[in-house]
Scaffold this motif. Structure first.
Motif, short mmCIF file in Angstrom:
data_model
loop_
_atom_site.label_atom_id
_atom_site.label_comp_id
_atom_site.label_asym_id
_atom_site.label_seq_id
_atom_site.Cartn_x
_atom_site.Cartn_y
_atom_site.Cartn_z
N TYR A 111 0.95 -1.19 -0.04
CA TYR A 111 0.22 0.01 0.17
C TYR A 111 0.70 1.25 0.17
O TYR A 111 0.35 2.40 -0.45
CB TYR A 111 -0.83 0.05 1.19
CG TYR A 111 -2.15 -0.91 1.03
CD1 TYR A 111 -3.15 -0.69 0.05
CD2 TYR A 111 -2.32 -2.08 1.80
CE1 TYR A 111 -4.11 -1.49 -0.35
CE2 TYR A 111 -3.41 -3.19 1.28
CZ TYR A 111 -4.24 -2.49 0.57
OH TYR A 111 -5.50 -3.61 0.09
N THR A 112 2.09 1.42 0.44
CA THR A 112 2.84 2.38 0.41
C THR A 112 3.63 2.49 -0.84
O THR A 112 4.30 3.53 -1.09
CB THR A 112 3.81 2.63 1.86
OG1 THR A 112 4.61 1.38 1.73
CG2 THR A 112 2.97 2.49 2.89
N SER A 113 4.00 1.52 -1.68
CA SER A 113 4.59 1.49 -2.64
C SER A 113 3.89 2.31 -3.97
O SER A 113 2.58 2.48 -3.68
CB SER A 113 5.01 0.33 -3.09
OG SER A 113 3.87 -0.51 -3.57
N LYS A 114 4.40 2.68 -5.06
CA LYS A 114 3.74 3.26 -6.15
C LYS A 114 2.66 2.31 -6.67
O LYS A 114 3.21 1.44 -7.34
CB LYS A 114 4.69 3.69 -7.11
CG LYS A 114 4.20 4.57 -7.99
CD LYS A 114 5.16 5.29 -9.08
CE LYS A 114 4.23 5.97 -9.95
NZ LYS A 114 5.02 6.94 -11.06
N ASN A 115 1.70 2.46 -6.44
CA ASN A 115 0.54 1.52 -6.95
C ASN A 115 -0.58 2.63 -7.68
O ASN A 115 -1.42 3.06 -7.25
CB ASN A 115 -0.11 0.93 -5.47
CG ASN A 115 -1.19 -0.03 -6.18
OD1 ASN A 115 -1.44 -0.11 -7.18
ND2 ASN A 115 -1.74 -0.79 -5.04
N THR A 116 -0.16 2.51 -9.00
CA THR A 116 -0.87 3.24 -9.96
C THR A 116 -2.50 2.74 -9.97
O THR A 116 -3.15 3.69 -10.13
CB THR A 116 -0.28 3.40 -11.12
OG1 THR A 116 -0.37 2.03 -11.82
CG2 THR A 116 1.28 3.83 -11.06
N THR A 117 -2.70 1.57 -9.85
CA THR A 117 -4.14 1.25 -9.97
C THR A 117 -4.85 1.74 -8.89
O THR A 117 -6.08 2.56 -8.68
CB THR A 117 -4.16 -0.23 -9.96
OG1 THR A 117 -3.36 -0.79 -11.03
CG2 THR A 117 -5.58 -0.91 -10.12
N LEU A 118 -4.20 1.70 -7.54
CA LEU A 118 -5.03 2.12 -6.31
C LEU A 118 -5.09 3.81 -6.28
O LEU A 118 -6.16 4.18 -5.94
CB LEU A 118 -4.09 1.81 -4.89
CG LEU A 118 -4.72 2.03 -3.74
CD1 LEU A 118 -6.05 1.35 -3.70
CD2 LEU A 118 -3.72 1.67 -2.34
#
Length: 126
Positions: A111-118
């Motif tokens: 959740y803290t990484s770069k999650n473009t979908t989220l």
């Protein structure tokens, strides 16, 4: 640690006479049938009056088990494990906490990484 759950009690609910054998079975996690067989064999083969005296002293000395000592069958098995091997139980609990900590770290990373979908889903909700 709750000392009332690691204490020896007479088990009046499963008792035949005074609940000593049922208490031993509950304390150790051994089937009550085998504890009773061992008590009979000990009485017949060893000193006859001494085993009965020890049984009578145990019946008079120990308290009956409280009716709500364990919350569930799993709780009962856990506390029997604590009584049988406290070090192994502590090791198992530490292992469970390490596993939970690892899973939480994985979730944090996700959740803290770069999650473009989220990020796109959150932006679309605004």
């Amino acid at each position: 640690m709750t000392s009332s759950r690691t204490k020896f009690y007479l088990d009046k609910r499963r008792a035949k006479w005074s609940g000593v054998c049922a208490g031993i079975a509950d304390y150790t996690g051994i089937n009550v049938f085998w504890v009773r067989i061992a008590a009979v064999i000990a009485t017949i083969t060893f000193a006859f009056p001494w085993t009965l005296v020890a049984y009578w002293i145990a019946a008079k000395s120990f308290d009956p088990k409280p009716s709500e000592l364990y919350g569930s069958e799993e709780d009962q098995q856990f506390w029997q494990g604590v009584r049988q091997s406290p070090h192994r139980t502590a090791r198992d609990v530490r292992s469970r906490f390490r596993e939970i900590d690892r899973r939480l770290a994985d979730m944090e990373l996700y959740y803290t990484s770069k999650n473009t979908t989220l990020s796109n889903e959150i932006e679309s909700l605004r």
